[in-house]
Design a protein around this motif. Structure first.
Motif, mmCIF file in Angstrom:
data_model
loop_
_atom_site.group_PDB
_atom_site.id
_atom_site.type_symbol
_atom_site.label_atom_id
_atom_site.label_comp_id
_atom_site.label_asym_id
_atom_site.label_seq_id
_atom_site.Cartn_x
_atom_site.Cartn_y
_atom_site.Cartn_z
ATOM 1 N N GLN A 130 0.877 -1.174 0.000
ATOM 2 C CA GLN A 130 0.000 0.000 0.000
ATOM 3 C C GLN A 130 0.917 1.227 0.000
ATOM 4 O O GLN A 130 1.521 1.572 1.021
ATOM 5 C CB GLN A 130 -0.920 -0.033 1.205
ATOM 6 C CG GLN A 130 -1.906 -1.190 1.154
ATOM 7 C CD GLN A 130 -2.755 -1.288 2.389
ATOM 8 O OE1 GLN A 130 -2.236 -1.395 3.500
ATOM 9 N NE2 GLN A 130 -4.073 -1.266 2.224
ATOM 10 N N ARG A 165 -4.224 2.663 -6.737
ATOM 11 C CA ARG A 165 -4.563 2.101 -5.430
ATOM 12 C C ARG A 165 -4.480 0.572 -5.480
ATOM 13 O O ARG A 165 -5.446 -0.150 -5.310
ATOM 14 C CB ARG A 165 -5.941 2.552 -4.986
ATOM 15 C CG ARG A 165 -5.983 4.039 -4.680
ATOM 16 C CD ARG A 165 -7.369 4.456 -4.262
ATOM 17 N NE ARG A 165 -7.762 3.851 -3.011
ATOM 18 C CZ ARG A 165 -7.462 4.354 -1.826
ATOM 19 N NH1 ARG A 165 -6.765 5.470 -1.724
ATOM 20 N NH2 ARG A 165 -7.861 3.764 -0.726
ATOM 21 N N GLN A 225 -4.719 4.927 2.708
ATOM 22 C CA GLN A 225 -6.159 4.812 2.875
ATOM 23 C C GLN A 225 -6.833 6.143 3.191
ATOM 24 O O GLN A 225 -7.987 6.358 2.811
ATOM 25 C CB GLN A 225 -6.459 3.806 3.994
ATOM 26 C CG GLN A 225 -6.070 2.384 3.661
ATOM 27 C CD GLN A 225 -6.037 1.478 4.882
ATOM 28 O OE1 GLN A 225 -6.343 1.903 5.995
ATOM 29 N NE2 GLN A 225 -5.643 0.231 4.680
#
Length: 383
Positions: free
Chosen positions: A131, A380, A327
């Motif tokens: 991520q 993403r 996020q």
């Protein structure tokens, strides 16, 4: 991209004779066990500014340890998980080898290419990311990891109130991360030490956070019942004053203090007779030990307090911070206040070295991000 072996040199922000200069440096090729990484955007932190101001004697000519980087070349013996092209963060603090402290005693990330020595690779300090926040937010991964470490320690006290001392980048990160780690019911106070910091916070409010101090008169408001936690995110020369204030918080036995901001050499507090503050802060390093160490102490006024602190972060903290920024980018983006090219960064860094103010071109500096290469926002998903 041109193979690093063929590059005539790369741009670096180099400390020379008390000034920062943009220089062209030879680009090394990694030997066995080493990695070469490239830095799209690197951040300047409060510790870096202390080095620029001569408050620390760390010898690395190139400072900086904040940013998401990419592996561009690997020496023999490097695992496939660190193959060229992999986005990584480098944990700057080696828990076992004091010869590696990125941007302090080995050259850091404020340059286009950085050689990561074998001791850091063997120690697992090069951490692949799945991520991946965008390059500018990548400058917040390591400081947010340190904040998450501190809040994780304080969470053991189950505080109903968190008081954060310090209106710089760490303090602002802490109030943004606090409710996610301590619960939405925690009351958060951010204690400012400058009018500029207070005004910035009022223009950038954080849900659930009360701004106190700075230019506003009076002290802290009543805190109410229940456990209180204090996070001291001041510069190292302000830690003892913040500690003195924090020791007046809460009821006896219901106060836990994290010495986040470091300490000047030989620091001691008359309010905590017999307490080795440096040992308290160093007891936890790079995520170890587990469980963490806390020191029970009695103040000169007879009040009980729990003290803790930490150096560096664990790899898990870095992965959690990267995921948080990936996020919830909107929660943190305003903290990257200045994004500049290397030549402009040299000017700003020399200005910061010459004075105590943190205002740059009329705007308060929280995070200076230095862009060395174009870096579009990642999708993403795993790169």
């Amino acid at each position: 991209m041109t193979a690093p072996r063929d590059l005539p040199g790369h741009r670096a922000l180099v400390r020379e004779a008390g000034k920062v200069h943009l220089r062209l440096r030879p680009t090394p090729y990694p030997s066995p066990g080493e990695l070469l990484v490239t830095t799209p955007v690197a951040g300047l932190c409060g510790t870096d500014i202390q080095m620029l101001r001569g408050l620390r004697d760390d010898p690395a000519p190139v400072i900086g340890h904040e940013g998401v980087v990419r592996v561009v070349a690997a020496g023999p013996g490097i695992p496939a998980s660190l193959a060229p092209g992999t986005p990584v963060v480098v944990n700057p603090t080696h828990g076992d080898d004091p010869s590696f402290l990125l941007g302090h005693n080995v050259d850091g990330l404020l340059q286009e290419f950085t050689l990561i020595p074998a001791t850091a690779v063997r120690g697992g300090l090069v951490v692949p990311l799945e991520q991946v926040p965008d390059a500018e937010l990548g400058t917040l991964v390591e400081p947010l990891a340190a904040v998450r470490y501190a809040l994780g320690l304080l969470a053991a006290a189950r505080p109903r109130t968190l008081v954060v001392y310090g209106d710089g980048n760490i303090g602002q990160l802490a109030v943004r991360a606090a409710r996610g780690l301590l619960g939405t019911g925690v009351r958060v106070l951010l204690v400012h030490h400058t009018p500029e910091g207070r005004r910035w916070s009022e223009r950038h409010p954080v849900t659930g956070t009360e701004a106190v101090g700075g230019e506003a008169p009076g002290g802290l408001p009543p805190l109410g019942d229940g456990p209180t936690a204090a996070l001291l995110a001041t510069p190292r020369d302000g830690t003892l004053d913040a500690l003195a204030s924090a020791l007046r918080l809460g009821d006896g036995g219901n106060l836990t203090v994290d010495l986040f901001g470091g300490l000047p050499p030989g620091a001691a507090s008359a309010l905590l007779p017999g307490v080795d503050l440096a040992a308290v802060r160093a007891a936890n390093c790079a995520g170890r030990p587990v469980p963490a160490v806390f020191t029970e102490a009695t103040t000169a006024e007879g009040r009980r307090v729990r003290l803790t602190g930490h150096r560096g972060v664990g790899n898990g903290h870095l992965l959690e911070a990267a995921a948080e920024l990936w996020q919830h980018p909107e929660l943190y983006r305003d903290l990257v206040t200045h994004v500049v090219e290397p030549a402009e960064a040299a000017r700003i860094m020399n200005g910061l070295a010459a004075g105590r103010r943190r205002t740059v071109d009329g705007n308060r500096l929280l995070k200076l991000a230095v862009r060395f290469a174009p870096a579009p926002a990642p999708p993403r998903e795993k790169w």
